[in-house]
Design a protein around this motif. Structure first.
Motif, PDB file in Angstrom:
ATOM      1  N   LYS A  51       0.844  -1.209   0.000  1.00  0.00           N
ATOM      2  CA  LYS A  51       0.000   0.000   0.000  1.00  0.00           C
ATOM      3  C   LYS A  51       0.874   1.252   0.000  1.00  0.00           C
ATOM      4  O   LYS A  51       0.597   2.217  -0.727  1.00  0.00           O
ATOM      5  N   PHE A  52       1.938   1.253   0.801  1.00  0.00           N
ATOM      6  CA  PHE A  52       2.834   2.411   0.849  1.00  0.00           C
ATOM      7  C   PHE A  52       3.535   2.616  -0.494  1.00  0.00           C
ATOM      8  O   PHE A  52       3.659   3.743  -0.973  1.00  0.00           O
ATOM      9  N   GLN A  66       4.246   5.562  -5.706  1.00  0.00           N
ATOM     10  CA  GLN A  66       4.244   5.648  -7.166  1.00  0.00           C
ATOM     11  C   GLN A  66       3.206   6.627  -7.698  1.00  0.00           C
ATOM     12  O   GLN A  66       3.429   7.275  -8.715  1.00  0.00           O
ATOM     13  N   THR A  67       2.073   6.763  -7.013  1.00  0.00           N
ATOM     14  CA  THR A  67       1.023   7.658  -7.508  1.00  0.00           C
ATOM     15  C   THR A  67       1.190   9.093  -7.033  1.00  0.00           C
ATOM     16  O   THR A  67       0.716  10.010  -7.696  1.00  0.00           O
ATOM     17  N   LEU A 109       4.327  10.592  -5.150  1.00  0.00           N
ATOM     18  CA  LEU A 109       5.650  11.203  -5.048  1.00  0.00           C
ATOM     19  C   LEU A 109       6.359  11.237  -6.399  1.00  0.00           C
ATOM     20  O   LEU A 109       6.081  10.423  -7.284  1.00  0.00           O
ATOM     21  N   ASP A 110       7.293  12.184  -6.542  1.00  0.00           N
ATOM     22  CA  ASP A 110       7.971  12.383  -7.824  1.00  0.00           C
ATOM     23  C   ASP A 110       9.155  11.457  -8.057  1.00  0.00           C
ATOM     24  O   ASP A 110       9.464  11.124  -9.189  1.00  0.00           O
ATOM     25  N   GLY A 111       9.849  11.055  -7.016  1.00  0.00           N
ATOM     26  CA  GLY A 111      11.058  10.246  -7.191  1.00  0.00           C
ATOM     27  C   GLY A 111      10.743   8.801  -7.514  1.00  0.00           C
ATOM     28  O   GLY A 111      10.168   8.092  -6.700  1.00  0.00           O
ATOM     29  N   PRO A 112      11.113   8.314  -8.717  1.00  0.00           N
ATOM     30  CA  PRO A 112      10.840   6.915  -9.060  1.00  0.00           C
ATOM     31  C   PRO A 112      11.690   5.951  -8.235  1.00  0.00           C
ATOM     32  O   PRO A 112      12.864   6.203  -7.969  1.00  0.00           O
ATOM     33  N   VAL A 113      11.075   4.846  -7.838  1.00  0.00           N
ATOM     34  CA  VAL A 113      11.753   3.844  -7.010  1.00  0.00           C
ATOM     35  C   VAL A 113      12.760   3.073  -7.861  1.00  0.00           C
ATOM     36  O   VAL A 113      12.444   2.612  -8.965  1.00  0.00           O
TER      37      VAL A 113
END
Length: 90
Positions: free
Chosen positions: A51-52, A57-58, A60-64
């Motif tokens: 869930k976190f 991904q939806t 925050l701007d920084g891609p994992v």
């Protein structure tokens, strides 16, 4: 009447879960930043972590870049062993 939400319990199978999340900085995509997430979660399905990460991904701007997960079951059967002798001092 509001219903009380039950807190996660170790007895219900929850364990302490820690995730190290490496992500790319939005302004400097070649740099990686570390974020540590820790919460009680159900292992191995990890619904709270999933869930976190969906929120990340939806929203925050920084891609994992990568996620490393560690968990520790805090309540487990006791380790029993026999005592071979008894020693008294003084």
């Amino acid at each position: 009447m509001a219903t009380l939400k039950k807190r996660p319990s170790w007895i219900d199978g929850y364990s302490l879960t820690t995730a190290e999340i490496l992500y790319h900085l939005p302004d400097y995509p070649h740099l990686l930043q570390t974020f540590i997430w820790q919460q009680l979660d159900l292992f191995p399905h990890l619904p709270a972590l999933k869930k976190f990460l969906a929120f990340w991904q939806t929203t925050l701007d920084g891609p994992v870049h990568s996620v490393t997960v560690m968990h520790r079951q805090l309540i487990k059967p006791a380790d029993l062993r026999t005592v071979s002798g008894e020693f008294l001092l003084h």
